[in-house]
Scaffold this motif. Structure first.
Motif, PDB file in Angstrom:
ATOM      1  N   GLN A 129      -8.805  -0.822  76.373  1.00  0.00           N
ATOM      2  CA  GLN A 129      -9.820  -1.834  76.094  1.00  0.00           C
ATOM      3  C   GLN A 129      -9.181  -3.159  75.688  1.00  0.00           C
ATOM      4  N   TRP A 130      -8.121  -3.099  74.880  1.00  0.00           N
ATOM      5  CA  TRP A 130      -7.425  -4.333  74.511  1.00  0.00           C
ATOM      6  C   TRP A 130      -6.815  -5.000  75.742  1.00  0.00           C
ATOM      7  N   GLY A 131      -6.268  -4.182  76.644  1.00  0.00           N
ATOM      8  CA  GLY A 131      -5.724  -4.737  77.877  1.00  0.00           C
ATOM      9  C   GLY A 131      -6.799  -5.389  78.726  1.00  0.00           C
ATOM     10  N   GLY A 132      -7.960  -4.724  78.810  1.00  0.00           N
ATOM     11  CA  GLY A 132      -9.076  -5.303  79.550  1.00  0.00           C
ATOM     12  C   GLY A 132      -9.555  -6.600  78.934  1.00  0.00           C
ATOM     13  N   LEU A 133      -9.610  -6.643  77.603  1.00  0.00           N
ATOM     14  CA  LEU A 133     -10.035  -7.857  76.909  1.00  0.00           C
ATOM     15  C   LEU A 133      -9.040  -8.997  77.136  1.00  0.00           C
ATOM     16  N   ALA A 134      -7.745  -8.660  77.127  1.00  0.00           N
ATOM     17  CA  ALA A 134      -6.734  -9.689  77.365  1.00  0.00           C
ATOM     18  C   ALA A 134      -6.871 -10.269  78.770  1.00  0.00           C
ATOM     19  N   LEU A 135      -7.064  -9.409  79.750  1.00  0.00           N
ATOM     20  CA  LEU A 135      -7.219  -9.876  81.127  1.00  0.00           C
ATOM     21  C   LEU A 135      -8.502 -10.690  81.281  1.00  0.00           C
ATOM     22  N   ALA A 136      -9.589 -10.216  80.656  1.00  0.00           N
ATOM     23  CA  ALA A 136     -10.858 -10.935  80.731  1.00  0.00           C
ATOM     24  C   ALA A 136     -10.760 -12.294  80.049  1.00  0.00           C
ATOM     25  N   GLY A 137     -10.028 -12.360  78.929  1.00  0.00           N
ATOM     26  CA  GLY A 137      -9.854 -13.636  78.250  1.00  0.00           C
ATOM     27  C   GLY A 137      -9.060 -14.618  79.091  1.00  0.00           C
ATOM     28  N   ALA A 138      -8.029 -14.102  79.785  1.00  0.00           N
ATOM     29  CA  ALA A 138      -7.197 -14.966  80.623  1.00  0.00           C
ATOM     30  C   ALA A 138      -7.988 -15.530  81.793  1.00  0.00           C
TER      31      ALA A 138
END
Length: 314
Positions: free
Chosen positions: A80-89
């Motif tokens: 989920q943190w990885g998904g959030l990082a990608l979504a933020g980028a």
């Protein structure tokens, strides 16, 4: 993703009040285009975007704290943190960069109509990747919306797309639309189990870090200080984008989803380009030419058909 922050029932909020808030949401998102146009023409774009999401992040963290949401951050998985990082980028950093650079070159009203391509591309890709249902009426709506956006993008000369005459500003806005589509689809694939408020807060924070770093590298530290010398009008536009279009509009949208369902609430997004054109004409004195009137009517009509058709089995 559905937020659990608001739970609206007939006893806690009347239906008319919910609908008025959703109308306000559409107005706030529509108003983000002329506000962004004012800022893009006055200040360095990366610095402005950094300030916008910095202010929004403070407000979102306060909201998350008020709803005991900060504790939810500790329970997020590595995926989920990885998904959030990608979504933020993509959904914050990428969107904000294309948004500000595009608005520096394209009038706000036209820009608001260009991004009516968002729901069309999202619907097509969701049907392809996730097997979401399509029907004939949705297809008709997509065709109308695409034709309308095409007319607006090419200033009423559709063959321009075949001769490579598309402007840089319009291409930047299509990049803005592509980032939003990717952000939406990432939410479906990578962010299952993360509520909307947490997603918005974390992606805003991560995107703001990338914007800040980019502003320091490409615009230099003095660019970040530029808003401090700006007048009241610039700060009003900046706070409108941060508090109104980024925080309050999301709050009203989440409340509408809780009370009426995602389909009914999302139908109000059809009005966003209408408000964008209206506010740009009133606030900035932008002219509505024939291509905008015809293309806008087709695009908004197509989006309305798509929203209605999702409730139809054929």
């Amino acid at each position: 993703m559905r937020s659990s922050t608001f739970v609206a029932t007939p006893g806690s909020a009347s239906q008319w009040r919910i609908h008025l808030k959703l109308l306000g949401m559409a107005a706030l998102w529509g108003g983000s285009w002329p506000a962004g146009r004012v800022l893009a023409q006055a200040l360095p774009p990366l610095a402005v975007a950094s300030w916008r999401f910095g202010i929004a992040l403070v407000l979102l963290l306060a909201w998350l704290h008020a709803t005991a949401g900060l504790r939810r951050l500790c329970g997020l998985s590595a995926r989920q943190w990885g998904g959030l990082a990608l979504a933020g980028a993509v959904g914050v950093f990428g969107y904000a960069v294309f948004f500000m650079l595009g608005l520096a070159q394209v009038p706000a009203g036209r820009a608001a109509l260009v991004v009516t391509t968002n729901p069309v591309a999202t619907t097509l890709l969701a049907a392809w990747w996730f097997g979401e249902r399509l029907n004939r009426r949705i297809g008709v709506g997509m065709a109308l919306a695409t034709a309308g956006a095409w007319v607006v993008i090419t200033h009423g000369q559709p063959l321009t797309l075949l001769t490579g005459g598309l402007g840089v500003g319009e291409l930047l806005l299509l990049g803005c639309a592509a980032c939003w589509v990717a952000y939406t689809l990432m939410g479906r694939r990578l962010l299952q189990g993360v509520d909307a408020l947490t997603t918005t807060t974390v992606t805003a924070g991560l995107g703001m870090v990338l914007l800040l770093a980019s502003a320091l590298v490409f615009e230099r530290p003095q660019a970040l200080a530029a808003p401090l010398q700006a007048g009241a009008g610039i700060w009003a536009a900046l706070f409108f984008l941060a508090a109104g279009a980024t925080v309050l509009a999301y709050a009203w949208y989440f409340e509408g989803v809780s009370a009426l369902g995602a389909g009914a609430a999302s139908a109000y997004i059809t009005l966003v380009p209408v408000f964008g054109v209206l506010f740009a004409a009133i606030g900035l004195g932008e002219q509505v030419d024939g291509s905008m009137a015809v293309g806008g009517a087709l695009a908004v009509g197509g989006l309305a058909v798509m929203n209605l058709a999702r409730r139809s089995p054929t």
